[in-house]
Write an enzyme that holds these catalytic residues in place. Structure first.
Site, mmCIF file in Angstrom:
data_model
loop_
_atom_site.group_PDB
_atom_site.id
_atom_site.type_symbol
_atom_site.label_atom_id
_atom_site.label_comp_id
_atom_site.label_asym_id
_atom_site.label_seq_id
_atom_site.Cartn_x
_atom_site.Cartn_y
_atom_site.Cartn_z
ATOM 1 N N CYS A 111 -75.652 -54.295 86.387
ATOM 2 C CA CYS A 111 -75.551 -54.910 87.390
ATOM 3 C C CYS A 111 -77.143 -55.009 88.362
ATOM 4 O O CYS A 111 -77.596 -55.666 89.279
ATOM 5 C CB CYS A 111 -74.714 -55.274 88.680
ATOM 6 S SG CYS A 111 -72.919 -55.043 87.352
ATOM 7 N N HIS A 248 -76.620 -59.049 95.543
ATOM 8 C CA HIS A 248 -75.124 -58.629 93.800
ATOM 9 C C HIS A 248 -74.401 -58.915 94.611
ATOM 10 O O HIS A 248 -73.404 -58.373 95.815
ATOM 11 C CB HIS A 248 -75.458 -56.771 93.953
ATOM 12 C CG HIS A 248 -74.451 -56.848 92.338
ATOM 13 N ND1 HIS A 248 -75.158 -58.320 91.511
ATOM 14 C CD2 HIS A 248 -72.909 -56.402 92.278
ATOM 15 C CE1 HIS A 248 -73.395 -57.673 90.485
ATOM 16 N NE2 HIS A 248 -73.140 -56.776 90.491
ATOM 17 N N ASN A 278 -68.766 -62.058 89.533
ATOM 18 C CA ASN A 278 -70.046 -61.077 89.598
ATOM 19 C C ASN A 278 -70.199 -61.416 87.807
ATOM 20 O O ASN A 278 -69.257 -60.959 86.816
ATOM 21 C CB ASN A 278 -68.912 -59.649 88.966
ATOM 22 C CG ASN A 278 -70.147 -58.283 89.282
ATOM 23 O OD1 ASN A 278 -71.071 -58.549 88.760
ATOM 24 N ND2 ASN A 278 -69.620 -57.243 89.525
HETATM 25 N N1 COA Z 1 -53.209 -58.306 91.033
HETATM 26 C C1 COA Z 1 -53.460 -57.810 91.716
HETATM 27 N N2 COA Z 1 -52.653 -56.573 92.292
HETATM 28 C C2 COA Z 1 -53.906 -55.904 91.817
HETATM 29 C C3 COA Z 1 -54.130 -56.856 90.938
HETATM 30 C C4 COA Z 1 -54.624 -57.266 90.723
HETATM 31 N N3 COA Z 1 -55.838 -57.934 89.905
HETATM 32 N N4 COA Z 1 -55.339 -55.137 90.694
HETATM 33 C C5 COA Z 1 -55.512 -54.026 90.972
HETATM 34 N N5 COA Z 1 -53.940 -53.880 91.870
HETATM 35 C C6 COA Z 1 -53.570 -53.654 92.845
HETATM 36 C C7 COA Z 1 -53.207 -51.778 92.396
HETATM 37 O O1 COA Z 1 -52.404 -51.601 91.207
HETATM 38 C C8 COA Z 1 -52.843 -51.570 92.741
HETATM 39 O O2 COA Z 1 -51.591 -51.060 93.225
HETATM 40 P P1 COA Z 1 -50.767 -50.357 93.843
HETATM 41 O O3 COA Z 1 -50.926 -50.054 95.398
HETATM 42 O O4 COA Z 1 -48.822 -49.721 93.356
HETATM 43 O O5 COA Z 1 -51.160 -48.686 92.915
HETATM 44 C C9 COA Z 1 -53.134 -52.059 94.219
HETATM 45 O O6 COA Z 1 -53.284 -53.783 94.060
HETATM 46 C C10 COA Z 1 -54.859 -51.904 95.384
HETATM 47 O O7 COA Z 1 -55.663 -52.160 94.397
HETATM 48 P P2 COA Z 1 -56.736 -50.674 94.363
HETATM 49 O O8 COA Z 1 -57.446 -50.800 93.799
HETATM 50 O O9 COA Z 1 -56.987 -49.915 95.828
HETATM 51 O O10 COA Z 1 -57.464 -52.458 95.774
HETATM 52 P P3 COA Z 1 -58.575 -52.562 96.312
HETATM 53 O O11 COA Z 1 -58.609 -52.655 97.699
HETATM 54 O O12 COA Z 1 -59.469 -51.258 96.152
HETATM 55 O O13 COA Z 1 -59.221 -54.102 95.165
HETATM 56 C C11 COA Z 1 -60.740 -53.956 93.856
HETATM 57 C C12 COA Z 1 -59.176 -53.849 93.585
HETATM 58 C C13 COA Z 1 -61.126 -53.688 92.173
HETATM 59 C C14 COA Z 1 -61.181 -55.430 93.762
HETATM 60 C C15 COA Z 1 -61.858 -53.027 94.429
HETATM 61 O O14 COA Z 1 -61.337 -51.843 94.186
HETATM 62 C C16 COA Z 1 -63.758 -54.102 94.090
HETATM 63 O O15 COA Z 1 -63.874 -55.007 94.049
HETATM 64 N N6 COA Z 1 -63.887 -52.836 93.539
HETATM 65 C C17 COA Z 1 -65.781 -52.376 93.129
HETATM 66 C C18 COA Z 1 -65.129 -53.060 92.207
HETATM 67 C C19 COA Z 1 -66.664 -53.486 91.529
HETATM 68 O O16 COA Z 1 -67.283 -54.343 91.947
HETATM 69 N N7 COA Z 1 -67.479 -53.243 89.926
HETATM 70 C C20 COA Z 1 -68.734 -54.353 89.686
HETATM 71 C C21 COA Z 1 -69.762 -53.066 89.966
HETATM 72 S S1 COA Z 1 -71.268 -53.869 89.546
#
Ligand code: COA
Length: 321
Positions: A111, A248, A278
């Site tokens: 990215c 980004h 993204n």
């Molecule tokens: N829909 C519903 N629930 C979801 C889900 C979805 N699409 N994806 C994950 N969950 C659930 C998880 O299983 C977890 O459940 P649990 O509490 O029962 O275990 C809960 O939601 C929280 O998950 P968590 O991973 O802690 O959520 P978060 O607030 O960290 O959000 C992301 C997850 C992926 C959106 C976030 O971490 C993120 O954006 N990270 C950066 C990723 C990124 O930008 N990557 C590319 C970089 S270039």
């Protein structure tokens, strides 16, 4: 000597996938995706390749700059999702747009790829080797996404963004920084090709993206402000001197966290992730093109561009538009 962006272009595949459509595929909801990421929809390729999208974006950047393809000396394509290992995307772009006098090659920093490619173009121009370049970020990530994995499939989209840059004596790109941390490679990656030969047999591989979302999140919120301040320091500027932060487009909450750490109002952080998700290396030039075509970029404005991604990689640059 520096480089100045003279024109921008972008291309998005026509199929729009709304969050609601994903609700029928994985256990998720429009509300969850919007609240946790800010994303509402993304464009998905139904056949367009990375090179086709890249060529369309480059053609538009040339038209915007009022330049002919034969004038282009360097084409740099940033991508982590090419359909083929060879020929490289940049050479395919060269052929498609008719830039017969250019040298062309690809670069992969995930990215952060567009940013690193832009800095590479600057280095060539600064060294007096080339006078201009087309720099494009293009991705068809939809083939690397596991559409049964709710933690990743909601995030990514396909598209391309390009800029045409030319050498300049004043203004343009004022400073840049870039960093890599290969030890954190396991945090985000995928897209392996099967190792299959008479000696290895067929070995397991990881064809789809896998990600530690929380780790990426905290890396971005911690690292991007440091990169921005480092790049601004090199240019002898501070946060108040910046008109727009073109970051980004991964997650709205990440951008909000960065704005808070920098002490800058969120209104100076334009976003389009709600509509495109993204798009990896395409994200920054796609947003730049939107801002340019909306007339929001005025000559003399100061912009900070900053990206982060798999590698892990990250960087920032400061420019006068
Ligand atoms: N829909 C519903 N629930 C979801 C889900 C979805 N699409 N994806 C994950 N969950 C659930 C998880 O299983 C977890 O459940 P649990 O509490 O029962 O275990 C809960 O939601 C929280 O998950 P968590 O991973 O802690 O959520 P978060 O607030 O960290 O959000 C992301 C997850 C992926 C959106 C976030 O971490 C993120 O954006 N990270 C950066 C990723 C990124 O930008 N990557 C590319 C970089 S270039």
């Amino acid at each position: 000597m520096s480089i100045h962006i003279m024109g921008t272009g972008s291309a998005l595949p026509g199929r729009v996938v709304e969050n609601r459509e994903l609700e029928g595929m994985v256990d998720t909801s429009d509300e969850w995706i919007r609240e946790r990421t800010g994303i509402g929809s993304r464009h998905v390729s139904t056949g367009q390749t990375v090179a086709e999208l890249a060529a369309d974006a480059c053609q538009r950047a040339l038209e915007d700059a009022g330049k002919q393809a034969e004038e282009v000396e360097l084409i740099l394509a940033a991508t982590c999702s090419p359909e083929e290992a060879a020929p490289c995307v940049a050479c395919q772009v060269q052929s498609r747009i008719g830039a017969g006098n250019a040298v062309a090659f690809d670069l992969n920093a995930a990215c952060a790829g567009f940013l690193f490619a832009l800095h590479t173009a600057w280095a060539y121009v600064e060294a007096g080797i080339y006078r201009n370049a087309l720099v494009v970020g293009s991705e068809v990530l939809s083939k690397l996404v596991d559409w049964e994995d709710r933690s990743t499939c909601i995030l990514f989209g396909d598209g391309a963004g390009a800029v045409y840059v030319e050498n300049c004596q004043e203004g343009g790109l004022l400073s840049f920084v870039q960093h890599a941390d290969g030890k954190k490679g396991g945090v985000l990656g995928g897209g392996a090709r099967l190792l299959s030969n008479p000696w290895a047999g067929q070995q397991e591989c990881q064809p789809f993206f896998r990600m530690d979302g929380r780790e990426v999140f905290s890396f971005a919120v911690r690292q991007v402000p440091l990169n921005v301040e480092e790049a601004l320091g090199k240019a002898g500027l501070g946060i108040p001197d910046v008109d727009l932060f073109v970051l980004h487009q991964a997650n709205r909450r990440i951008i909000e966290g960065i704005a808070k750490r920098l002490g800058a109002d969120l209104s100076r952080f334009p976003m389009n992730l709600e509509r495109v998700g993204n798009t990896s290396s395409a994200a920054i030039p796609l947003l730049l093109d939107e801002l340019n075509r909306q007339g929001r970029l005025k000559r003399g404005m100061r912009l900070v561009l900053s990206g982060f991604g798999a590698g892990l990689t990250c960087g920032a640059c400061v420019m006068e538009w």
